[in-house]
Design a protein around this motif. Structure first.
Motif, PDB file in Angstrom:
ATOM      1  N   SER A   1       0.845  -1.198   0.000  1.00  0.00           N
ATOM      2  CA  SER A   1       0.000   0.000   0.000  1.00  0.00           C
ATOM      3  C   SER A   1       0.871   1.235   0.000  1.00  0.00           C
ATOM      4  O   SER A   1       2.024   1.205   0.446  1.00  0.00           O
ATOM      5  CB  SER A   1      -0.935   0.032   1.216  1.00  0.00           C
ATOM      6  N   LEU A   2       0.307   2.346  -0.495  1.00  0.00           N
ATOM      7  CA  LEU A   2       1.051   3.606  -0.521  1.00  0.00           C
ATOM      8  C   LEU A   2       1.288   4.128   0.890  1.00  0.00           C
ATOM      9  O   LEU A   2       2.358   4.658   1.192  1.00  0.00           O
ATOM     10  CB  LEU A   2       0.281   4.644  -1.346  1.00  0.00           C
ATOM     11  N   SER A   3       0.298   3.995   1.767  1.00  0.00           N
ATOM     12  CA  SER A   3       0.450   4.529   3.122  1.00  0.00           C
ATOM     13  C   SER A   3       1.533   3.787   3.889  1.00  0.00           C
ATOM     14  O   SER A   3       2.362   4.404   4.570  1.00  0.00           O
ATOM     15  CB  SER A   3      -0.880   4.453   3.873  1.00  0.00           C
ATOM     16  N   ALA A   4       1.562   2.451   3.776  1.00  0.00           N
ATOM     17  CA  ALA A   4       2.591   1.677   4.472  1.00  0.00           C
ATOM     18  C   ALA A   4       3.978   1.962   3.899  1.00  0.00           C
ATOM     19  O   ALA A   4       4.963   2.062   4.634  1.00  0.00           O
ATOM     20  CB  ALA A   4       2.274   0.184   4.381  1.00  0.00           C
ATOM     21  N   ALA A   5       4.068   2.096   2.578  1.00  0.00           N
ATOM     22  CA  ALA A   5       5.353   2.407   1.952  1.00  0.00           C
ATOM     23  C   ALA A   5       5.835   3.783   2.375  1.00  0.00           C
ATOM     24  O   ALA A   5       7.033   3.986   2.614  1.00  0.00           O
ATOM     25  CB  ALA A   5       5.222   2.325   0.432  1.00  0.00           C
ATOM     26  N   ALA A   6       4.920   4.747   2.473  1.00  0.00           N
ATOM     27  CA  ALA A   6       5.309   6.092   2.897  1.00  0.00           C
ATOM     28  C   ALA A   6       5.867   6.074   4.312  1.00  0.00           C
ATOM     29  O   ALA A   6       6.876   6.723   4.605  1.00  0.00           O
ATOM     30  CB  ALA A   6       4.106   7.036   2.796  1.00  0.00           C
ATOM     31  N   ARG A   7       5.213   5.315   5.206  1.00  0.00           N
ATOM     32  CA  ARG A   7       5.722   5.220   6.583  1.00  0.00           C
ATOM     33  C   ARG A   7       7.104   4.571   6.607  1.00  0.00           C
ATOM     34  O   ARG A   7       7.994   4.993   7.349  1.00  0.00           O
ATOM     35  CB  ARG A   7       4.754   4.412   7.444  1.00  0.00           C
ATOM     36  N   ALA A   8       7.299   3.561   5.781  1.00  0.00           N
ATOM     37  CA  ALA A   8       8.586   2.855   5.764  1.00  0.00           C
ATOM     38  C   ALA A   8       9.718   3.745   5.262  1.00  0.00           C
ATOM     39  O   ALA A   8      10.857   3.631   5.724  1.00  0.00           O
ATOM     40  CB  ALA A   8       8.477   1.602   4.891  1.00  0.00           C
TER      41      ALA A   8
ATOM     42  N   THR B   1       2.186   0.860 -16.789  1.00  0.00           N
ATOM     43  CA  THR B   1       1.455   0.882 -15.523  1.00  0.00           C
ATOM     44  C   THR B   1       2.005  -0.223 -14.643  1.00  0.00           C
ATOM     45  O   THR B   1       1.992  -1.391 -15.018  1.00  0.00           O
ATOM     46  CB  THR B   1      -0.052   0.675 -15.756  1.00  0.00           C
ATOM     47  N   LEU B   2       2.521   0.151 -13.477  1.00  0.00           N
ATOM     48  CA  LEU B   2       3.165  -0.817 -12.594  1.00  0.00           C
ATOM     49  C   LEU B   2       2.211  -1.407 -11.564  1.00  0.00           C
ATOM     50  O   LEU B   2       2.431  -2.526 -11.086  1.00  0.00           O
ATOM     51  CB  LEU B   2       4.349  -0.154 -11.874  1.00  0.00           C
ATOM     52  N   PHE B   3       1.150  -0.667 -11.195  1.00  0.00           N
ATOM     53  CA  PHE B   3       0.246  -1.118 -10.143  1.00  0.00           C
ATOM     54  C   PHE B   3      -1.203  -0.949 -10.571  1.00  0.00           C
ATOM     55  O   PHE B   3      -1.536  -0.064 -11.364  1.00  0.00           O
ATOM     56  CB  PHE B   3       0.463  -0.314  -8.849  1.00  0.00           C
ATOM     57  N   THR B   4      -2.034  -1.816 -10.031  1.00  0.00           N
ATOM     58  CA  THR B   4      -3.475  -1.608 -10.058  1.00  0.00           C
ATOM     59  C   THR B   4      -3.941  -1.499  -8.615  1.00  0.00           C
ATOM     60  O   THR B   4      -3.346  -2.107  -7.716  1.00  0.00           O
ATOM     61  CB  THR B   4      -4.215  -2.761 -10.756  1.00  0.00           C
ATOM     62  N   ARG B   5      -4.986  -0.733  -8.377  1.00  0.00           N
ATOM     63  CA  ARG B   5      -5.492  -0.548  -7.021  1.00  0.00           C
ATOM     64  C   ARG B   5      -6.637  -1.520  -6.770  1.00  0.00           C
ATOM     65  O   ARG B   5      -7.594  -1.575  -7.535  1.00  0.00           O
ATOM     66  CB  ARG B   5      -5.955   0.888  -6.822  1.00  0.00           C
ATOM     67  N   ALA B   6      -6.512  -2.290  -5.698  1.00  0.00           N
ATOM     68  CA  ALA B   6      -7.567  -3.209  -5.268  1.00  0.00           C
ATOM     69  C   ALA B   6      -7.971  -2.807  -3.849  1.00  0.00           C
ATOM     70  O   ALA B   6      -7.376  -3.239  -2.878  1.00  0.00           O
ATOM     71  CB  ALA B   6      -7.082  -4.655  -5.300  1.00  0.00           C
TER      72      ALA B   6
ATOM     73  N   LYS C   1      -7.608  -0.656  -0.856  1.00  0.00           N
ATOM     74  CA  LYS C   1      -6.470   0.138  -0.416  1.00  0.00           C
ATOM     75  C   LYS C   1      -5.142  -0.506  -0.795  1.00  0.00           C
ATOM     76  O   LYS C   1      -4.088   0.079  -0.576  1.00  0.00           O
ATOM     77  CB  LYS C   1      -6.526   0.321   1.106  1.00  0.00           C
ATOM     78  N   ARG C   2      -5.198  -1.695  -1.363  1.00  0.00           N
ATOM     79  CA  ARG C   2      -3.968  -2.405  -1.706  1.00  0.00           C
ATOM     80  C   ARG C   2      -3.525  -2.053  -3.111  1.00  0.00           C
ATOM     81  O   ARG C   2      -4.329  -1.774  -3.992  1.00  0.00           O
ATOM     82  CB  ARG C   2      -4.152  -3.924  -1.581  1.00  0.00           C
ATOM     83  N   MET C   3      -2.209  -2.075  -3.293  1.00  0.00           N
ATOM     84  CA  MET C   3      -1.598  -1.836  -4.596  1.00  0.00           C
ATOM     85  C   MET C   3      -1.006  -3.155  -5.082  1.00  0.00           C
ATOM     86  O   MET C   3      -0.136  -3.733  -4.416  1.00  0.00           O
ATOM     87  CB  MET C   3      -0.509  -0.763  -4.489  1.00  0.00           C
ATOM     88  N   GLU C   4      -1.468  -3.644  -6.223  1.00  0.00           N
ATOM     89  CA  GLU C   4      -0.999  -4.921  -6.753  1.00  0.00           C
ATOM     90  C   GLU C   4      -0.257  -4.698  -8.063  1.00  0.00           C
ATOM     91  O   GLU C   4      -0.664  -3.885  -8.902  1.00  0.00           O
ATOM     92  CB  GLU C   4      -2.187  -5.868  -6.967  1.00  0.00           C
TER      93      GLU C   4
END
Length: 290
Positions: A24-31, A53-58, A60-63
């Motif tokens: 997820s973007l939020s978890a990556a930002a915190r890391a 395109t590297l990610f699709t949004r599912a 709140k998850r980024m896949e």
């Protein structure tokens, strides 16, 4: 090595790897010690640079997409190489000790600084950082703070400053309050008894009388709380108001109420103090839009 064509931006690659690893973007930002909007812009910029395109949004998850799955391994090897480099250099930051004082306005101190400070703590655990959250300008010349996040460029000759970003503010209120009538008929949340804010609103065709401001507070968190409670229209940075689930723009489609700079300022000791330089550089990285 074809140095002339090696223009790859490591910060963007790091953002993609962290997003893939955390999901997820939020978890990556915190890391990474970044704000979520900054990290999201870095991911989008790499997608645009590569043309995929590297990610699709599912939810709140980024896949990872198929293209993302192909590219993630070389990007992960870049991350491992960077981590090895950081381990070699870590001995140079482990011995950075002492105290660095940062002053910033309330919202910037509470909402933007925590992930950046987490990164600083991981990099220099012996360093102590004091955060002074205030809307008053602390005097760097008298060493009331070492580093200041300001919205005006300091003019003292012994200070060094860097323009970090341009932020925007807009008017926000709850949908229930906006349903009561045109925005110019609603109560507003003011800053103080001065007419500066009224003058700014008048320039946006909102010529309001003094009694349109039944609530006043110099504290931005209080203004935000009052707006969330439906007690008035408040001027807030768009990075605060837009993602807030309780608020909407009071003038959708209108230009920003105001655009203001964000400056990072420090005493010239910045050039000779390792601890101040480290904190200054990490603040600049974390606050600069990706």
């Amino acid at each position: 090595m074809d140095w002339a064509h090696l223009t790859f931006d490591w910060n963007r690659a790091r953002a993609v790897v962290a997003t893939a690893e955390t999901g997820s973007l939020s978890a990556a930002a915190r890391a990474l010690g970044l704000t979520q909007p900054t990290l999201g812009r870095q991911v989008s910029a790499l997608e645009e640079e590569l043309g995929v395109t590297l990610f699709t949004r599912a939810g709140k998850r980024m896949e990872l997409t198929e293209a993302g799955l192909h590219l993630i391994e070389p990007l992960r090897r870049m991350a491992e190489a960077a981590e090895a480099t950081a381990r070699v250099a870590s001995g140079q930051s482990q011995d950075i000790a002492g105290t660095v004082t940062i002053t910033a306005s309330h919202l910037y101190a509470s909402e933007l600084l925590p992930p950046i400070l987490a990164r600083i703590r991981a990099e220099a655990p012996a360093l102590q950082v004091q955060v002074v959250a205030t809307n008053a300008i602390r005097d760097l010349m008298r060493r009331e703070a070492d580093i200041a996040i300001r919205h005006a460029r300091p003019d003292q000759p012994d200070l060094t400053a860097r323009l970090i970003r341009e932020d925007e503010a807009a008017l926000y209120a709850t949908p229930a309050l906006l349903a009561q009538g045109p925005v110019e008929t609603l109560p507003f949340i003011g800053f103080d008894l001065a007419d500066t804010y009224r003058g700014m609103l008048a320039q946006r065709a909102l010529d309001l009388p003094p009694d349109a401001f039944p609530l006043l507070s110099e504290d931005s968190h209080t203004q935000l709380a009052l707006a969330r409670a439906g007690l008035g229209v408040a001027a807030l940075p768009v990075w605060v108001g837009d993602p807030d689930p309780l608020l909407v723009r009071a003038q959708p489609g209108a230009p920003p109420l105001v655009t203001f700079p964000v400056w990072l300022a420090a005493h010239r000791e910045l050039h000779s103090s390792r601890r101040i330089r480290l904190v200054f550089d990490r603040l600049a990285e974390g606050l600069t839009p990706g």
